[in-house]
Design an enzyme around this catalytic site. Structure first.
Site, PDB file in Angstrom:
ATOM      1  N   CYS A 173      -2.921 -17.663 -35.282  1.00 16.54           N
ATOM      2  CA  CYS A 173      -4.042 -16.721 -35.252  1.00 16.54           C
ATOM      3  C   CYS A 173      -3.821 -15.632 -34.202  1.00 16.54           C
ATOM      4  O   CYS A 173      -3.622 -15.911 -33.019  1.00 16.54           O
ATOM      5  CB  CYS A 173      -5.334 -17.484 -34.957  1.00 16.54           C
ATOM      6  N   CYS A 201      -6.375 -15.570 -31.410  1.00 13.28           N
ATOM      7  CA  CYS A 201      -6.132 -16.703 -30.502  1.00 13.28           C
ATOM      8  C   CYS A 201      -5.008 -16.387 -29.523  1.00 13.28           C
ATOM      9  O   CYS A 201      -5.088 -16.717 -28.331  1.00 13.28           O
ATOM     10  CB  CYS A 201      -5.781 -17.955 -31.300  1.00 13.28           C
ATOM     11  N   CYS A 247      -8.726   0.125 -44.726  1.00 11.54           N
ATOM     12  CA  CYS A 247      -9.976  -0.565 -45.062  1.00 11.54           C
ATOM     13  C   CYS A 247     -10.128  -0.719 -46.579  1.00 11.54           C
ATOM     14  O   CYS A 247     -10.155   0.273 -47.322  1.00 11.54           O
ATOM     15  CB  CYS A 247     -11.156   0.214 -44.474  1.00 11.54           C
ATOM     16  N   CYS A 266     -13.222   0.984 -48.022  1.00 14.32           N
ATOM     17  CA  CYS A 266     -13.028   2.440 -48.059  1.00 14.32           C
ATOM     18  C   CYS A 266     -12.213   2.837 -49.284  1.00 14.32           C
ATOM     19  O   CYS A 266     -12.509   3.842 -49.948  1.00 14.32           O
ATOM     20  CB  CYS A 266     -12.322   2.919 -46.783  1.00 14.32           C
TER      21      CYS A 266
END
Length: 488
Positions: free
Chosen positions: A49, A52, A392, A395
């Site tokens: 991650c 993380c 995005c 988007c």
């Protein structure tokens, strides 16, 4: 005694697991060991991650200071790709998931900062009472000898100020460290009787600032909070990711260098003293702050100082309501003074991150940093503006519909525009926290943009614009229906 035993036990465990001061628990020992901590912050994580990985070094930095806290606070990590039972038991569905445990039981989800300084402040605020009572001169000497500002209430007897102080301590414990006393010996040594005083740690003492900030207001809790936030950082406060709320006023001069009062207190003070020498000339007119280069590397880029971030000397930006002004000159007391004067007098050019201005514009107008004022703010038309990011997904889904909308309304008294918010500076007028974000700007009140929260089909946009357009649309009625030819 419980706190001392827990701290000792936690330290032994840290050494045993070879993970520094951050403890690592497993399916086999979590339930037994978590009960040994009066207060603990547990990070459930996955090694792959990204969030993380970014948080890991901050967790490691915070852990030893929190173990030394009174009472101690344990920082614990659990690898959910291996220790699946305990992660399932605690409902972990994303990474990292952080939870606060009290005596082995989940007390709440952690929603505080994710950098070391912020974690420390937040978790210290969760430990023990909101304000620690000082019962002796030794208690007083110990707490003011710490490495952070401490807010102390001195009360000879019960008073409205004491009541307000304790209320503020309850609500602000995540931000500040509080203590109070009515001990006569402490009152005598401190020289206060019915007062609230913020003590600055010795490492930050300097000849330009007071080492104590005394509250001079009444028992109004809001005034006490305002004092703590606005008036206790000194002429050039140490600005971190955990205390940004204390540095929101403008104009503000931010000086970035390798601020580190643990590894290099002498070097940290060397440059800060030079900033303080200039800051003393602008009391109550301009706020000054120093920040660590590494901690604010992304901000340095955003503020137009990316090319100078590797400089051996401090680098500077001045933020005002008119924009951001990076200092090009090499840092010195004289250059800093001169640059601040230039910015305040309006003789400096603000930095603006911007793509090139498009040579041609289609039905859908493209706004960039350099043409935003002319195209959007100074236009004599209503405007619908979309702030987007190229990566995005939402988007990308909106793009063809938005293009269709612009073509449909190309002959109307309205501008349909878009701006890549990752490649251009978004003007301060607009609060963009996610993508896409859209705003409606009526032509007669461009200083008050209205967030667009309606549907994202073409008909939804047309309906909204028809209702809100300043002078109405030629081709559409106020209800969004297309006018008949006889109506045109």
């Amino acid at each position: 005694m419980i706190g001392a035993k827990t701290a000792f036990f936690a330290t032994l465990l840290a050494v045993a697991y070879g993970a520094g001061a951050v403890l690592e628990y497993t399916d086999g020992n979590f339930d037994d060991l978590i009960k040994t901590h009066e207060l603990a912050l547990v990070k459930f994580y996955a090694p792959w991650c990204g969030h993380c990985k970014r948080m890991a070094p901050e967790f490691e930095k915070a852990a030893p200071k929190l173990l030394a806290n009174d009472p101690p606070v344990a920082l614990i990590k659990v690898d959910c790709t291996v220790e699946k039972t305990v992660c399932e038991t605690h409902g972990v569905k994303g990474y990292p998931t952080l939870k606060i445990f009290r005596n082995g039981v989940v007390a709440q989800d952690y929603d505080g900062p994710r950098e070391a300084d912020g974690i420390i402040k937040f978790m210290r605020g969760q430990s023990g009472p909101s304000s620690k009572e000082l019962n002796s001169v030794a208690d007083f000497d110990k707490i003011i000898a710490g490495d952070e500002n401490v807010v102390i209430g001195f009360f000879e007897s019960e008073s409205k100020l004491k009541d307000s102080f304790l209320k503020v301590a309850d609500t602000e414990r995540d931000r500040f460290s509080f203590a109070h006393t009515s001990n006569k010996d402490v009152l005598k040594k401190a020289g206060y009787t019915d007062d609230i005083v913020v003590y600055v740690p010795k490492k930050l003492h300097n000849k330009f600032d007071s080492n104590e900030f005394k509250y001079d207001g009444n028992y109004d809790t809001d005034k006490i909070k305002n004092f703590l936030v606005q008036e206790t950082v000194g002429l050039a406060g140490i600005r971190t990711q955990g205390n940004l709320y204390q540095f929101e006023s403008k104009p503000i001069v931010i000086v970035y260098y390798n601020v580190d009062y643990v590894k290099d207190p002498k070097g940290s003070n060397y440059w800060r003293n030079r900033v303080l020498k200039v800051a003393q000339n602008y009391k109550r007119k301009v706020q000054f702050a120093v920040s660590n280069k590494e901690e604010f590397s992304q901000e340095i880029e955003t503020n137009g100082l990316g090319e100078r971030k590797d400089s051996d000397k401090p680098i500077v930006v001045v933020l005002t309501n008119e924009g951001k002004f990076p200092m090009d000159q090499e840092f010195s007391i004289d250059n800093l003074q001169q640059f601040v004067d230039e910015v305040l007098s309006g003789n400096a050019e603000p930095y603006m991150k911007s793509e090139a201005v498009p040579e041609e514009q289609g039905d859908l107008k493209v706004a960039v940093g350099k043409n935003f004022k002319e195209l959007i703010l100074d236009s004599d038309k209503d405007v619908l503006i979309e702030f987007y990011a190229p990566w995005c997904g939402h988007c990308k889904s909106l793009a063809p519909k938005y293009e269709e909308l612009a073509t449909k309304l190309k002959d109307e008294d309205v501008i349909i525009a878009k701006m890549d918010a990752t490649a251009n500076d978004v003007p301060p007028l607009f609060e963009v926290r996610g993508f896409p974000t859209l705003f409606w700007l009526p032509k007669n009140s461009k200083s008050s943009p209205v967030p667009y929260n309606g549907g994202r089909e073409v008909k939804d946009f047309v309906s909204f614009i028809s209702r809100h357009s300043t002078d109405g649309l030629r081709g559409y009625a106020r209800d969004g229906k297309k006018k008949k030819k006889t109506e045109l």
